[in-house]
Enzyme design. Structure first.
Site, short mmCIF file in Angstrom:
data_model
loop_
_atom_site.label_atom_id
_atom_site.label_comp_id
_atom_site.label_asym_id
_atom_site.label_seq_id
_atom_site.Cartn_x
_atom_site.Cartn_y
_atom_site.Cartn_z
N ASP A 37 3.43 2.63 -7.84
CA ASP A 37 2.13 3.14 -8.28
C ASP A 37 2.14 4.66 -8.48
O ASP A 37 1.08 5.27 -8.64
CB ASP A 37 1.04 2.76 -7.27
CG ASP A 37 0.90 1.26 -7.14
OD1 ASP A 37 0.46 0.63 -8.11
OD2 ASP A 37 1.26 0.70 -6.09
N HIS A 51 -4.13 -2.94 -0.71
CA HIS A 51 -4.71 -4.22 -1.09
C HIS A 51 -5.49 -4.77 0.11
O HIS A 51 -5.38 -5.95 0.45
CB HIS A 51 -3.63 -5.22 -1.53
CG HIS A 51 -3.02 -4.92 -2.85
ND1 HIS A 51 -2.94 -5.84 -3.87
CD2 HIS A 51 -2.46 -3.78 -3.34
CE1 HIS A 51 -2.34 -5.29 -4.93
NE2 HIS A 51 -2.04 -4.05 -4.63
N HIS A 56 -3.55 3.94 -1.96
CA HIS A 56 -3.76 2.66 -2.63
C HIS A 56 -3.41 1.55 -1.63
O HIS A 56 -2.35 1.60 -1.01
CB HIS A 56 -2.86 2.55 -3.87
CG HIS A 56 -2.86 1.21 -4.51
ND1 HIS A 56 -4.02 0.55 -4.86
CD2 HIS A 56 -1.85 0.37 -4.84
CE1 HIS A 56 -3.72 -0.62 -5.40
NE2 HIS A 56 -2.42 -0.77 -5.39
N GLY A 98 8.97 -0.23 -1.79
CA GLY A 98 9.50 -1.42 -1.15
C GLY A 98 10.07 -1.23 0.25
O GLY A 98 10.63 -2.16 0.82
N ASP A 113 -23.59 7.04 4.90
CA ASP A 113 -22.95 8.17 5.59
C ASP A 113 -21.78 8.72 4.77
O ASP A 113 -21.31 9.83 5.01
CB ASP A 113 -22.42 7.73 6.97
CG ASP A 113 -23.54 7.64 8.01
OD1 ASP A 113 -24.56 8.31 7.85
OD2 ASP A 113 -23.36 6.90 8.99
N TYR A 168 -23.66 15.67 11.27
CA TYR A 168 -23.25 14.32 11.66
C TYR A 168 -21.86 14.27 12.29
O TYR A 168 -21.01 15.07 11.98
CB TYR A 168 -23.26 13.43 10.41
CG TYR A 168 -22.70 12.06 10.60
CD1 TYR A 168 -23.52 11.01 10.97
CD2 TYR A 168 -21.35 11.82 10.40
CE1 TYR A 168 -23.01 9.73 11.11
CE2 TYR A 168 -20.83 10.55 10.54
CZ TYR A 168 -21.66 9.51 10.90
OH TYR A 168 -21.16 8.26 11.05
N HIS A 217 -7.85 -5.89 -9.42
CA HIS A 217 -6.69 -5.29 -8.78
C HIS A 217 -7.02 -4.96 -7.30
O HIS A 217 -7.02 -5.88 -6.47
CB HIS A 217 -6.26 -4.07 -9.58
CG HIS A 217 -5.00 -3.44 -9.11
ND1 HIS A 217 -4.01 -4.12 -8.47
CD2 HIS A 217 -4.56 -2.14 -9.20
CE1 HIS A 217 -3.01 -3.29 -8.18
NE2 HIS A 217 -3.32 -2.09 -8.61
N GLY A 228 0.84 -1.19 0.00
CA GLY A 228 0.00 0.00 0.00
C GLY A 228 0.87 1.24 0.00
O GLY A 228 2.09 1.16 0.25
N ASN A 229 0.28 2.37 -0.29
CA ASN A 229 1.04 3.62 -0.31
C ASN A 229 0.09 4.80 -0.25
O ASN A 229 -1.04 4.74 -0.71
CB ASN A 229 1.93 3.70 -1.57
CG ASN A 229 1.18 3.28 -2.82
OD1 ASN A 229 0.28 3.99 -3.28
ND2 ASN A 229 1.52 2.13 -3.37
#
Lengths: 232, 232, 232, 232
Positions: free
Chosen positions: D77, D98, D96, D47, D121, D230, D172, D29-30
């Site tokens: 990415d 996973h 991003h 990495g 919401d 809210y 993906h 992720g990033n």
């Protein structure tokens, strides 16, 4: 010191239990604690992360939903709490969460069937799921009407709020209550676990039967009856 | 110092493992440890949160279920423990939990099929699920009868309590046992994981076959046979 | 200091990652690290809880499975490790676990279909599930034969152990490997997550299609190809 | 001190939230944070494990994907982030991951239906799942084209990126965005929970109906409308 210090403390401590019990993501939940003598309750301020809560920033609100003490806006669900306190005179705490499994049953608009003794230790009936509210109720005073939707459904089902301390609101999420805020939090955690087990039970056996009446009665009475002796 | 200090300590330590292993919510479980020479066992006091347990507040009970030492009420499941200790002379510890996956299989009233070596490392048979008890047993001395329901079902299935150290009680939840309280807790954790994997296995492949006999035999013997060498 | 200090340290550290990554319950797993020059590997001692591991109690074993240094018995799966090291000359670490989702696929005796890029970042093929072993292999030198079962199945499928670093053994559980013990542990964690997502994907859409070839190729090459640039 | 210190700090803090929220395994992720005035964004280096991140090792990249400051390679990415910043002028952060449930829906190539108020919401629509990209797009400038795939799909569906701050890319994984990196991370966590609940809802009731329009409108407006109140 505030004359509402006791309920500020109770509401604070009960709110802090929600993330510890895994019942909330971010601020998706709120607990209130009532002081019946003074006719008010303390509730989580709106949108404040749990890490930033303190007894001092709880908001004091009366049973018509008016803020009595506090600088922050009370939880957006405050009117639902107020309505329930006003009409159910023996409850001292209310919890609303979007806990994962209970909310998924609410989204499925299904009562949670009583499949075992974990459920029966706390309730003798399927956990009721009130139907989604009508367009009219939603477009009106929504949070206020949510309280009535809950009360009306329990009444229709012939259930007492003193015996059944939890409900799902269809398409929405669970509400629980109890004599204290701590008990209402306990009920939220029990509901989540019962909802999870009922989901798994149906996956393991789609035609799983409901619990037999004698076992419902036995387990409930050993915990709640006049000769109760349960505790595990 | 109590002459039951050893089992107080064992029962205390074993009870404290339950929340660490994720097997209990609140007080939904209990462990006991027996002293065969003195004919008693130490068990969790009823309704006391795990954080408040100590060796000192364990309750000492004889194999007829009578409290021998201790000021608190013993676990509400004490009579089930007593019956099993009385009739199964080689066990030294018993655990009862409402762990999520094992309880869901109990609610589904299904034996847990032996689908892999994780199961076979501990049992050569499907994990038995005793049927829900009759109305008569439930309305009578319920916890006492729960012990007989467990013993009767194992006998009917031709299973020895020395080989099969775990059972589900239909609609209720699991019980496990072993030569020590620590071993009984180990068995509860294994059962929960085996129950979880069996659920997933059936989801991934509804017609998953049971394990072949040769593999059952091999895995069980490398752990339990006369030439056992298992440990991983 | 042992002349095997490096692999003792590597094997120790890699073993300690398994509980941190949630891949083992109790001692249900083991990691080894090989020293190719000295023709040995260090592996977890059998039955020892992770909390009691140290570089010093790792057991040094040669590629025929004979203990070279160490007072404890090596993992019961040692012969499987030995066979793989002996035949796959470029691997430096092996992991065996009973991780929940990967083991459930092994119990279902199914290859894990390649459903997305998380999978494709690590493998261009369905993760192979070797069939359960024959009765003959099981009754013979079981752990030794497990190694051959793995190697034979990869060869039958036309897969290289340098490209596919993970396998399920039907009815049993996963094995992973890599150039180092740390990489083999990484592969075990990836396999568990891929197995979990594949299970969920099929629940959400039973007829979910396999990943298109161009995407498999792209994701794998950006991580493993000559012009690799992946890292996230 | 770098003239990009603010976004270095924001990107660092937002990246560190991903493992805390359970949204990433290893480096899957990033997060990036944009500085609109200087026309650049800070993004995770490729990495690098989360434990080794610091504001200083974030990489500064312009909206064409060129590295402006930093010694490490930016996330693989990066071009997807760049394209989205270039065309969506009001966003300040992109994430991003996973994450398990959202990625499983992406693998199933399904929009996530709006089943309840937890979803409403945050979004008035089903969470869109862009179709897998064409072979041509994949074989070309893949990460760059991923950005266009996302933008094109939202445009085709008539959705504004200012209202819908999350998308799945078929086969993906999810991307989310927002006015800040912190808000984009919040959206990723909400998406994962909504994806999990939608999966459970369909398991509990395969024909569960979508949320009624009046409730979608009410919940969204109380959080996002001109008179929003809210916060829970």
């Amino acid at each position: 010191m505030s004359k509402y210090q006791d309920i500020r403390q109770s509401a604070y401590e009960a709110n802090m239990e929600l993330p510890k019990l895994g019942l909330v993501l971010f601020t998706f939940g709120n607990v209130s604690a009532a002081d019946r003598e003074q006719g008010v309750f303390a509730i989580k301020p709106s949108g404040v992360p749990y890490a930033d809560l303190s007894p001092e920033n709880m908001v004091i609100v009366d049973f018509d939903g008016n803020t009595v003490e506090g600088n922050m806006r009370p939880s957006s669900d405050t009117k639902t709490h107020a309505v329930l306190y006003k009409h159910w005179e023996k409850i001292g705490g209310i919890v609303h969460t979007h806990s994962t499994y209970a909310t998924s049953w609410a989204q499925a608009q299904r009562d949670i069937p009583i499949y075992g003794t974990t459920h029966a230790d706390h309730n003798t009936v399927d956990i009721p799921c009130a139907p989604p509210m009508s367009d009219e109720m939603i477009q009106g005073n929504y949070e206020y009407q949510t309280g009535f939707q809950i009360m009306d459904y329990l009444r229709d089902k012939g259930m007492s709020y003193e015996e059944v301390e939890m409900v799902l609101v269809g398409n929405h999420a669970p509400f629980t209550w109890g004599k204290t805020a701590a008990k209402a939090v306990y009920n939220s955690a029990v509901l989540e676990e019962v909802a999870r087990m009922a989901f798994l039970t149906e996956q393991i056996r789609p035609d799983a039967p409901r619990l037999q009446d004698s076992l419902i009665k036995k387990h409930y009475e050993r915990k709640h009856g006049p000769d109760s002796y349960y505790g595990q």
